[in-house]
Design an enzyme around this catalytic site. Sequence first.
Site, mmCIF file in Angstrom:
data_model
loop_
_atom_site.group_PDB
_atom_site.id
_atom_site.type_symbol
_atom_site.label_atom_id
_atom_site.label_comp_id
_atom_site.label_asym_id
_atom_site.label_seq_id
_atom_site.Cartn_x
_atom_site.Cartn_y
_atom_site.Cartn_z
ATOM 1 N N GLU A 277 0.780 -1.271 -0.104
ATOM 2 C CA GLU A 277 0.097 -0.008 0.093
ATOM 3 C C GLU A 277 0.922 1.257 0.033
ATOM 4 O O GLU A 277 0.935 2.056 0.991
ATOM 5 C CB GLU A 277 -0.850 0.205 1.221
ATOM 6 C CG GLU A 277 -1.931 -1.106 1.308
ATOM 7 C CD GLU A 277 -2.740 -1.315 2.597
ATOM 8 O OE1 GLU A 277 -3.652 -1.855 2.843
ATOM 9 O OE2 GLU A 277 -2.094 -0.605 3.802
ATOM 10 N N ARG A 280 3.536 7.642 -0.114
ATOM 11 C CA ARG A 280 4.170 8.949 -0.365
ATOM 12 C C ARG A 280 5.275 8.464 -1.048
ATOM 13 O O ARG A 280 5.703 9.642 -1.782
ATOM 14 C CB ARG A 280 4.633 8.969 1.362
ATOM 15 C CG ARG A 280 5.681 10.124 1.539
ATOM 16 C CD ARG A 280 6.498 9.916 2.702
ATOM 17 N NE ARG A 280 5.651 9.693 3.787
ATOM 18 C CZ ARG A 280 5.143 10.534 4.565
ATOM 19 N NH1 ARG A 280 5.248 11.869 4.350
ATOM 20 N NH2 ARG A 280 4.465 10.197 5.706
ATOM 21 N N CYS A 359 -4.412 33.271 10.031
ATOM 22 C CA CYS A 359 -4.335 33.697 11.379
ATOM 23 C C CYS A 359 -4.170 32.724 12.479
ATOM 24 O O CYS A 359 -4.724 32.332 13.257
ATOM 25 C CB CYS A 359 -5.731 34.465 11.742
ATOM 26 S SG CYS A 359 -5.709 35.848 10.490
HETATM 27 N N1 LLP Z 1 -1.582 1.848 4.295
HETATM 28 C C1 LLP Z 1 -2.345 2.465 5.415
HETATM 29 C C2 LLP Z 1 -3.163 1.511 6.200
HETATM 30 C C3 LLP Z 1 -1.950 3.683 6.051
HETATM 31 O O1 LLP Z 1 -2.739 4.153 6.993
HETATM 32 C C4 LLP Z 1 -1.214 4.458 5.252
HETATM 33 C C5 LLP Z 1 -1.011 5.801 5.707
HETATM 34 C C6 LLP Z 1 -0.609 4.044 3.958
HETATM 35 C C7 LLP Z 1 -0.755 2.860 3.682
HETATM 36 C C8 LLP Z 1 0.352 4.693 3.174
HETATM 37 O O2 LLP Z 1 1.529 5.165 3.780
HETATM 38 P P1 LLP Z 1 2.736 5.722 2.827
HETATM 39 O O3 LLP Z 1 3.244 4.851 1.949
HETATM 40 O O4 LLP Z 1 2.120 6.956 2.360
HETATM 41 O O5 LLP Z 1 3.811 6.057 4.096
HETATM 42 N N2 LLP Z 1 -0.217 12.754 6.786
HETATM 43 C C9 LLP Z 1 0.984 12.199 7.298
HETATM 44 C C10 LLP Z 1 0.983 10.651 6.958
HETATM 45 C C11 LLP Z 1 0.060 9.765 7.341
HETATM 46 C C12 LLP Z 1 -0.121 8.472 6.818
HETATM 47 C C13 LLP Z 1 -1.428 7.670 7.175
HETATM 48 N N3 LLP Z 1 -1.333 6.215 6.868
HETATM 49 C C14 LLP Z 1 2.227 12.857 6.563
HETATM 50 O O6 LLP Z 1 1.977 13.875 6.002
HETATM 51 O O7 LLP Z 1 3.087 12.390 6.986
#
Ligand code: LLP
Length: 436
Positions: A277, A280, A359
């Site tokens: 999954e 990022r 703000c």
């Molecule tokens: N799978 C699940 C169950 C997740 O909760 C997440 C991210 C992903 C996959 C994807 O993870 P990635 O490959 O994107 O690292 N808003 C935060 C990041 C929160 C991530 C939430 N879950 C930020 O801006 O760093």
Amino acid sequence: MDSFTYDNGSLRCEGVDLHDVAAEYGTPTYVYSRSTLATHLADLTAAFADLDPLVCYAVKTCSNLHLLSELASGGAGADVVSGGELHRAITAGIPAERIVFAGVGKSQAELEEAVAHNIGCINVESESELELLARVVAESGRPQNVAVRVNPDVEGHNTPEKTTTGTRGSKFGVDLERVADIFARAAGLPHLRLTGLHVHLGSPIHSPEPYVRALTRVLALAAELRAAGHTVELINMGGGFAAAYETGSAPGWKDYAEAIVPVLRPFVEAGGRVVMEPGRSIAANAGILLTRVRYLKQAGDRTVAIVDAGMNNLIRAAFYDAFHFMWPVRPAGGVVPPARTESLSLDGSVPYDVAGPICESSDYLARDRALPVLREGDLIAVFGAGAYGMTMASQYNSSLRPAEVLVEGSAGRLIRRRDTYEDLVAAELGLPGSRI
Ligand code: LLP
């Protein structure tokens, strides 16, 4: 790494000068590179080819339908965490069997929608959710694949506390020792095919090692479950691969794969299926936020550049103290950064606090950041903004959410228009006696 490069003193996305994007669509605007997105997906998929995984792009990362559709045409499925994300994935044309659904607090309506679409897998995160899902599935009269999201109690690596999910006591997943009981409970349930295990450690995980530890625990659990007579045919290793917000700061997909593939290979060779999954690592460097300097002012001994993008558009700096490299689209003196790093200081650079118009005292995109001399009206590109940028944008201060532009080769096209004042009040009911 990506398709944002300087050419003749001006920043381009693929073949498009970002100055022209700003002139046509205004600022702040998110700009995405189609080729970067497609290349990232292809490179990741190639790195893990030995596992033949189903790559379910995490929709929460950047969820514009046009991006989802591009990724779908590159073979991606979707990881969703709400009915809204499921709606997006289906609308973008992602086949239901390539969609997986996680989330600790799915509503009955969301479970019903997922079951109605008969999606690839629903990842339950508690005993109570399993009970509710069992009723929904029994009612549907159709087989539904289900996994348990396991909390493996494994720390990430350089993972912020705010985005760590796989350690004991977190709200996510089910403690390892309770999973066997859930499988036992599910065994007699009609149509509910509980045959998968899911883990997601957090985001970002700057090393393959936590994956190896977590997957080793999950595989041991799978063996235990099989010994008890259950079937485990799917392991979902979640997301969390890091993105290079600074040049060279993240492992590559090959580095992760080198460590992870050998761990999962026997499972795949025995007929098991692997799901990933990523979010990022695919999207972050496929997008920038284009913003314009509105005012320059002196505040005590600091020089503040007030730009037209704030925490309402990109919250990561204010919320997580995250670093986003930024640089003018047409830097004074043509100074092009040799690398995107925090400690860059080139001749003639000036330390700026880069603040938004909101703000709130926390509304900064950067503090004390060395940049080429800025003038009012200059355009700045905020890099690494393709992930958790637009999807976390809000209308705080009744501000308008940005436009989004997707670049392909020498053309950019608007894939989301900027909000309007009408959008701001569209869901609010008419005032008594008013004509709306
Ligand atoms: N799978 C699940 C169950 C997740 O909760 C997440 C991210 C992903 C996959 C994807 O993870 P990635 O490959 O994107 O690292 N808003 C935060 C990041 C929160 C991530 C939430 N879950 C930020 O801006 O760093």
